[in-house]
Design an enzyme around this catalytic site. Structure first.
Site, PDB file in Angstrom:
ATOM      1  N   HIS A 104      -9.132  50.250  96.125  1.00 16.41           N
ATOM      2  CA  HIS A 104      -8.021  49.290  96.070  1.00 16.41           C
ATOM      3  C   HIS A 104      -7.086  49.621  94.909  1.00 16.41           C
ATOM      4  CE1 HIS A 104      -6.145  45.294  96.721  1.00 16.41           C
ATOM      5  NE2 HIS A 104      -5.913  45.366  95.411  1.00 16.41           N
ATOM      6  N   GLU A 105      -7.650  49.794  93.721  1.00 16.35           N
ATOM      7  CA  GLU A 105      -6.800  50.054  92.558  1.00 16.35           C
ATOM      8  C   GLU A 105      -6.105  51.409  92.674  1.00 16.35           C
ATOM      9  OE1 GLU A 105      -6.271  47.504  90.923  1.00 16.35           O
ATOM     10  OE2 GLU A 105      -8.000  46.369  91.614  1.00 16.35           O
TER      11      GLU A 105
ATOM     12  N   ASP B 238       1.024  33.113  88.030  1.00 19.30           N
ATOM     13  CA  ASP B 238      -0.435  33.188  87.978  1.00 19.30           C
ATOM     14  C   ASP B 238      -1.096  32.063  88.772  1.00 19.30           C
ATOM     15  OD1 ASP B 238      -1.926  35.231  86.906  1.00 19.30           O
ATOM     16  OD2 ASP B 238      -1.527  34.659  84.840  1.00 19.30           O
TER      17      ASP B 238
ATOM     18  N   HIS C  74      -3.019  51.222  94.778  1.00 17.30           N
ATOM     19  CA  HIS C  74      -1.856  50.690  94.061  1.00 17.30           C
ATOM     20  C   HIS C  74      -0.986  51.798  93.469  1.00 17.30           C
ATOM     21  CE1 HIS C  74      -1.744  46.357  94.045  1.00 17.30           C
ATOM     22  NE2 HIS C  74      -3.018  46.247  93.715  1.00 17.30           N
TER      23      HIS C  74
ATOM     24  N   GLU D 247      -4.358  47.737  88.051  1.00 14.58           N
ATOM     25  CA  GLU D 247      -3.929  49.065  88.467  1.00 14.58           C
ATOM     26  C   GLU D 247      -2.990  49.742  87.479  1.00 14.58           C
ATOM     27  OE1 GLU D 247      -1.208  45.951  90.491  1.00 14.58           O
ATOM     28  OE2 GLU D 247      -3.322  46.158  90.011  1.00 14.58           O
TER      29      GLU D 247
ATOM     30  N   GLU E 244       0.225  43.645  97.251  1.00 15.55           N
ATOM     31  CA  GLU E 244      -1.193  43.419  97.509  1.00 15.55           C
ATOM     32  C   GLU E 244      -1.579  43.535  98.975  1.00 15.55           C
ATOM     33  OE1 GLU E 244      -3.164  43.641  95.262  1.00 15.55           O
ATOM     34  OE2 GLU E 244      -2.219  42.942  93.419  1.00 15.55           O
TER      35      GLU E 244
ATOM     36  N   TYR F  97      -2.953  39.195  99.816  1.00 11.52           N
ATOM     37  CA  TYR F  97      -3.830  40.331 100.068  1.00 11.52           C
ATOM     38  C   TYR F  97      -4.224  40.408 101.542  1.00 11.52           C
ATOM     39  CZ  TYR F  97      -4.759  40.422  94.970  1.00 11.52           C
ATOM     40  OH  TYR F  97      -4.650  40.489  93.608  1.00 11.52           O
TER      41      TYR F  97
END
Length: 594
Positions: free
Chosen positions: A286-287, A364, A290, A262, A309, A372
């Site tokens: 979704h992006e 990560d 953001h 995003e 998220e 999410y």
């Protein structure tokens, strides 16, 4: 009183002493040496008046000099290496509030993927950055914490036959000499500073939206993203104005490790959403979402990622509901709940809390879908408890009030209780709030979603299992979400012959829809069908070599790694596939196949 920055376990920076307010980049991109080099100029604010040191995050950067704006050398020290965090760059400040760092990246910089000409559609080299969560420090020194925001400008020099774009105000035409200038007037965290260089063209898709892609891809991408302007308008109706000027998209080569990233003003997206039928463009919703949850109001640390998220996943479905209706949204919610169930099963219990504990870990390596889907489900629970009208008013006010700031979990929960739940007469105990945020799995008061479209799929699966031939099933008009649900509903013991019949009728092995193909290949591996059918095995290998999107390839590798036979086949395929993957994808699959 100015808010203090939270302690961030993933950054060496000390922004409560000295914080970066603006970054000026002047960089050369060298495709032969796989290196970016030049200067980063930092405009500073001393939040502690007597502070004498600026601390920046770095990872394998070659720091060649540090000076004042006038060129006077400053003392600096690159500290001991931490395997996750890299090294702190500690600079002793003079009287001024501007520092210039001359540096070069390492060819192993984790944020940078250098693609050879044979890895691109145009036959020309390509470079892109991926900074989230803590990788920006591998291509530029920075205060690499999501709570620290700065504006930036950049001058980037690239080969004259390539085009550079950034998460900033972008050109739509190539420069003659390969030099590009960028400005980002809104303050952003370091992880949202992004750069890409390649053989790119631009197409407008709306009044304030467009797409960049390689020449052979750009027309198809522009067609696929035709609803982008409608999505922006729907999002604004829900939660207030879009504050970033333009919303453009960049379609990257297949090795891009995520569905989308995003980056403000220029979302990076995977080519896997170019299905040719606009069936996967909910990823754009979704992006885009953001731009409010994440980019506008940002999680303070990566332990709070659900505030990015979970909110974005909730908002994404609301955009889709606005555009495509409640029945469409219900399918997305049901598929998301399936993903959440899988995540709860795969993760350690502590990693299924909303507020995570990633201290000492690479963020990560945190849980993939929990923030999410559990986050989104929790917000839907709140909506159902207080009513949509009251919830929407609260959420819009939240984005307005905390625009261009960060948010942590305790502050949000306090705000939620005092400004929404208490006035609505809803207690934390009514919601089981503590169990949702600081407890494992999914509490028993989750909101449920009915889907007539999925009920039809379930009825056809029942007919199939009762003996009806695949070709005689009533599947007319099904959309991709129904096909994914269909595949997930098939039992593992269906048998090779019936699996082959289903595949012959519906073409799952050859599907160009990555979600359908992934669901089918997972089933094919787990049921043994892939090992008994050479054509499916070959398609499996081609899928894993062709795609670099971590979420989907990891699902297939995970199924392969569950058995000795499958693990051997996965390792065999990975020898060919690994060099084509981004370091983020490589790291995840390395762990799976170790």
């Amino acid at each position: 009183m100015t808010r203090a920055y939270p302690a961030d376990p993933h950054s060496f920076a000390r922004p409560n002493e000295v914080v970066v307010r603006h970054v000026g980049l002047d960089l050369d991109v060298d495709f032969d040496a796989f290196r970016i080099s030049g200067t980063a100029t930092f405009d500073l604010e001393r939040r502690t008046p007597d502070a004498t040191q600026l601390v920046l995050d770095t990872w394998q950067l070659d720091v060649r000099a540090v000076t004042t704006a006038e060129g006077e050398a400053l003392d600096f020290e690159v500290g001991e290496e931490d395997p996750v965090l890299g090294r702190p760059l500690t600079i002793t400040l003079g009287a001024g509030d501007r520092v210039v760092v001359t540096y070069a990246t390492s060819p192993e910089a984790k944020a940078l993927q250098w693609l050879e000409p044979e890895q691109t559609a145009s036959g020309k080299p390509f470079l892109f950055t991926q900074g989230q969560p803590i990788l920006t420090r591998t291509w530029m020194p920075c205060q690499d914490s999501p709570a620290v925001r700065a504006t930036y400008d950049a001058t980037i020099r690239v080969p004259a036959d390539l085009m550079a774009v950034m998460s900033a105000e972008n050109p739509t035409e190539r420069s003659v000499d390969g030099e590009y200038r960028f400005t980002m007037p809104q303050p952003v965290p370091a992880y949202l500073i992004a750069l890409a260089v390649g053989d790119l063209e631009f197409r407008e898709v709306g009044a304030r939206s467009g797409v960049y892609a390689e020449p052979s891809v750009v027309e198809g991408a522009a067609w696929e993203f035709a609803d982008t302007e409608k999505m922006i308008e729907a999002a604004e109706r829900l939660y207030g104005p879009y504050r970033w000027g333009r919303y453009d998209m960049l379609v990257l080569p297949p090795s891009f490790p995520y569905g989308g990233m995003e980056n403000p003003r220029l979302t990076f997206v995977t080519p896997t959403i170019l299905a040719g039928d606009r069936s996967l463009v909910t990823l754009i919703a979704h992006e885009l979402a953001h731009s409010w949850s994440g980019n506008l109001v940002t999680n303070a640390t990566w332990n709070d990622i659900w505030l990015n998220e979970g909110f974005t996943t909730y908002f994404e479905v609301r955009i889709d509901e606005e555009l495509y209706g409640a029945a469409y949204a219900a399918m997305l919610l049901r598929l998301g709940r399936q993903e959440l169930a899988r995540g709860v099963e795969q993760e350690q219990p502590r990693d299924t809390w909303l507020e995570l504990d990633l201290v000492g870990r690479d963020p990560d390596e945190g849980p993939s879908k929990i923030p999410y889907e559990k986050g989104s489900l929790f917000l839907r629970l709140i909506e159902s408890a207080v009513g949509r009208e009251r919830w929407d008013a609260f959420l819009r006010s939240y984005f307005d009030r905390f625009a261009f700031e960060s948010m942590d979990t305790p502050t949000f929960l306090s705000l939620l209780k005092s400004e929404l739940l208490d006035p609505a007469g809803v207690s934390a105990e009514d919601l089981q709030l503590e169990a949702w945020v600081h407890g494992p799995g999914v509490p028993d008061n989750e909101p449920l979603t009915e889907s007539d479209a999925f009920d039809k799929v379930d009825a056809e699966v029942a007919r199939l299992l009762a003996g009806t031939a695949s070709a005689d099933l009533d599947t007319d008009g099904w959309v991709s979400h129904q096909w994914v649900h269909f595949v997930r509903a098939l039992p593992l013991d269906l048998g090779v012959d019936r699996m082959a019949e289903v595949d012959a009728a519906f073409g799952f092995t050859a599907s160009g829809n990555i979600e359908v193909a992934t669901a089918w290949l997972e089933l094919a591996v787990e049921s043994g069908f892939a090992f008994e059918t050479p054509a499916v095995d070959q398609a499996l290998a081609e899928f894993l070599v062709r795609h670099g999107r971590a979420l989907y390839v990891s699902k297939v590798y995970r199924k392969l790694a569950a058995t000795d036979r499958g693990l051997a086949r996965a390792r065999e395929i990975y020898v060919t596939a690994r060099p084509t993957y981004h370091p983020v994808t490589q790291a995840g699959i390395d762990r799976l196949l170790a």
